[in-house]
Design an enzyme around this catalytic site. Structure first.
Site, PDB file in Angstrom:
ATOM      1  N   LYS A 153      -3.142   3.185   3.383  1.00 49.69           N
ATOM      2  CA  LYS A 153      -4.565   4.544   2.212  1.00 49.69           C
ATOM      3  C   LYS A 153      -4.517   4.279   0.688  1.00 49.69           C
ATOM      4  O   LYS A 153      -5.565   3.939   0.410  1.00 49.69           O
ATOM      5  CB  LYS A 153      -3.682   6.112   2.462  1.00 49.69           C
ATOM      6  CG  LYS A 153      -3.986   6.634   4.226  1.00 49.69           C
ATOM      7  CD  LYS A 153      -3.786   8.010   4.311  1.00 49.69           C
ATOM      8  CE  LYS A 153      -4.763   7.830   5.541  1.00 49.69           C
ATOM      9  NZ  LYS A 153      -3.316   7.423   6.801  1.00 49.69           N
TER      10      LYS A 153
HETATM   11  C1  LIG Z   1      -3.810   8.019   8.269  1.00 52.01           C
HETATM   12  C2  LIG Z   1      -3.631   6.542   9.198  1.00 52.01           C
HETATM   13  C3  LIG Z   1      -3.905   6.319  10.293  1.00 52.01           C
HETATM   14  C4  LIG Z   1      -4.914   6.729  11.354  1.00 52.01           C
HETATM   15  O1  LIG Z   1      -6.195   6.437  10.525  1.00 52.01           O
HETATM   16  P1  LIG Z   1      -7.318   6.776  10.602  1.00 52.01           P
HETATM   17  O2  LIG Z   1      -8.084   6.010  10.033  1.00 52.01           O
HETATM   18  O3  LIG Z   1      -7.473   7.935  10.118  1.00 52.01           O
HETATM   19  O4  LIG Z   1      -8.286   6.205  12.255  1.00 52.01           O
HETATM   20  C5  LIG Z   1      -2.719   5.635  11.273  1.00 52.01           C
HETATM   21  N1  LIG Z   1      -1.238   4.814  10.762  1.00 52.01           N
HETATM   22  C6  LIG Z   1      -1.322   5.582   9.240  1.00 52.01           C
HETATM   23  C7  LIG Z   1      -0.112   4.286   8.991  1.00 52.01           C
HETATM   24  C8  LIG Z   1      -1.792   6.485   8.892  1.00 52.01           C
HETATM   25  O5  LIG Z   1      -1.659   6.993   7.840  1.00 52.01           O
END
Ligand SMILES: *Cc1c(COP(=O)(O)O)cnc(C)c1O
Length: 518
Positions: A153
């Site tokens: 993120k």
């Molecule tokens: C947010 C997240 C996901 C999922 O991603 P999306 O875009 O919501 O599908 C997968 N792995 C981790 C570690 C995350 O923080």
């Protein structure tokens, strides 16, 4: 540490256009044409068709559309094969500039965008920002966890924060970000927005229910504009409070609430970049690749789908789900049906409603907003809907989906360690397991698994699988020595609102609302 000061100093240094940046802009203009041509400015449209189309900056500051839909670019810029080939081996920031600039043309000046991109990625612990690691024949992990909070993120949030600050500066306004988190989103947002002079951030998390690393990442940031609130309740309680705050028109207007979850299209646009860097490193556009993505809210994998629309040759997108398998069931049966959420070792994928799937549906229905509005009304009424035959066929033509349960996740962490001496976090392991199954059908195509979190964020799951705990990378090792700052509040809406109103530096009468979820 006066973070706001160092942030501003860095931005000022970056604002000076170097020879290298000028060369970067020449490449971008060759790829996408002049950004001063107004007719080429992308407009953003809602998946429900009733909200007015918006410019990039208006979309950036709004989040959810007023008709309840999600914004998407009115059209996707297309890169020629030569332009894609030219991205191979370029620095990450160069590729980011090329990919993001057509989407923000008219809203952000080229030199300002370059400065933001350079500042967003300079603090990453790996010089490649998103390096590729081979773990088996034709199987690669794209490591997206070298940012400040060790989860993917950061790649979008670091740029989003700078874009929001830039848009607010142009308007002379101030905004308030309120979000609920079960861990990763809150930490990434706090780190990205810390010290920004025009934004106050309030992150609610369930007291005692996030991991120690996740909590310390949120509570040890010293910047005065960051407020971490531990709610005496569950994640659902925190989420419900945030939704109630956003539903309060008075509060939205007074504080100019702004959303930073993946409903915000700017986050998804920033995620398109690493699909290009990784695919070109493995031979695109001469050679097709496939991607396997650990999926929750469908934002990350949808960014890959946009990369394909922009011209990147991708054979398959593989949706990897944990035991919360709504998307795997949907692809198998054509019926999208809500079920109860179960807690797993990969908590960032423990979701019930996969919000961004609405964006893919809109495209699969050839942008028929009426059809999407009907499906979403059906979902509200009966907690399920059935996808039409031709839309389902077009989704199945590009996507596969595999589910990995808890025991298989642990076995996959152990196998990858045994065979490749590689420690995958539980989210990445869910995807590696899915990728192996997808690859059995198409072994000749390189499979790129998106590695979304650093294993040190989930030491208990790793220890269960391989008998050892991964070390926190520097400088996060110091996390355990830093002082924490937390406000613990009862799960009581008026009290939470009072806390926020007393601390937000309100600056605007304009109202913008958006839903924020983790
Ligand atoms: C947010 C997240 C996901 C999922 O991603 P999306 O875009 O919501 O599908 C997968 N792995 C981790 C570690 C995350 O923080």
């Amino acid at each position: 540490m006066p973070r706001s000061l160092s942030f501003r100093a860095r931005e000022a240094t970056r604002a000076r256009t170097s020879w290298y940046e000028a060369a970067r802009h020449r490449t971008i203009r060759r790829c996408i044409g002049s950004r001063n041509d107004r007719s080429k400015h992308v407009k953003y449209v809602s998946t429900r068709g009733m909200a007015p189309p918006l410019s990039f900056d208006a979309t950036l500051l709004s989040g959810l559309a007023s008709d309840g839909g999600l914004y998407l670019p009115g059209s996707y810029p297309r890169l020629s094969e030569a332009a894609i080939a030219d991205l191979a081996g370029r620095p990450y920031a160069h590729v980011a500039d090329t990919i993001v600039s057509p989407f923000v043309a008219g809203a952000i000046a080229p030199t300002a965008l370059t400065a933001m991109i350079d500042a967003a990625y300079e603090a990453f612990r790996h010089k490649a920002v998103a390096p590729l690691v081979q773990i088996d024949s034709n199987l690669f992990v794209l490591e997206l966890f070298h940012g400040p909070t060790l989860a993917f993120k950061d790649l979008a949030m670091q740029l989003l924060a700078r874009m929001i600050d830039h848009a607010l500066a142009a308007k002379g306004e101030h905004a308030t970000i309120i979000g609920a988190t079960s861990g990763d989103t809150g930490a990434a947002a706090i780190e990205a927005f810390a010290g920004l002079p025009r934004v106050d951030v309030f992150i609610l998390y369930p007291h005692g229910r996030v991991s120690e690393v996740q909590r310390r990442q949120m509570t040890t940031v010293e910047a005065a504009n960051i407020h971490t609130i531990a709610i005496e309740g569950t994640f659902d309680d925190a989420q419900a409070s945030v939704k109630a705050l956003f539903a309060d028109a008075r509060l939205c207007a007074d504080l100019r609430l702004c959303g930073v979850n993946s409903i915000n299209i700017a986050r998804i646009l920033a995620q398109i970049v690493y699909y290009f860097t990784s695919a070109t490193a493995l031979g695109a556009p001469r050679r097709d690749v496939s991607f396997t993505v650990p999926t929750g809210n469908f934002g990350d994998i949808f960014a890959g789908w946009i990369a394909k629309r922009m011209g990147l040759p991708v054979e398959r997108f593989v949706i990897a789900t944990n035991a919360n398998d709504i998307l795997q069931r949907t692809l198998a049966t054509g019926c999208y049906e809500l079920a109860a959420v179960s807690a797993t070792q990969s908590p960032s994928m423990d979701i019930q409603v996969s919000s961004n799937f609405e964006r893919l549906l809109f495209e699969a229905y050839d942008r028929d907003a009426g059809a999407i509005t009907r499906l979403m009304a059906e979902l509200g009424k009966s907690r399920s809907f059935v996808i039409g035959q031709s839309a389902l066929a077009s989704i199945r033509a590009e996507f596969d989906a595999f589910r990995t349960d808890e025991a298989e996740t642990t076995r996959e962490i152990a196998r990858t360690w045994r065979e490749a001496r590689y420690i995958a976090d539980p989210h990445t392991a869910v995807a590696i397991s899915a990728a192996r199954r997808a690859q059995a059908k198409r072994p000749a195509t390189p499979q790129i698994v998106l590695g979304t979190a650093h294993p040190a964020k989930f030491p208990d799951a790793i220890e269960r699988a391989i008998g050892q705990r991964p070390a926190l990378p520097e400088p996060l090792a110091a996390l355990h020595d830093k002082a924490e700052r937390i406000a613990i509040l009862p799960n009581d809406l008026p009290g939470i609102e009072r806390f926020i109103r007393e601390r937000a530096r309100t600056g605007s009468r304009a109202a913008t609302t958006a839903k924020v979820a983790s």
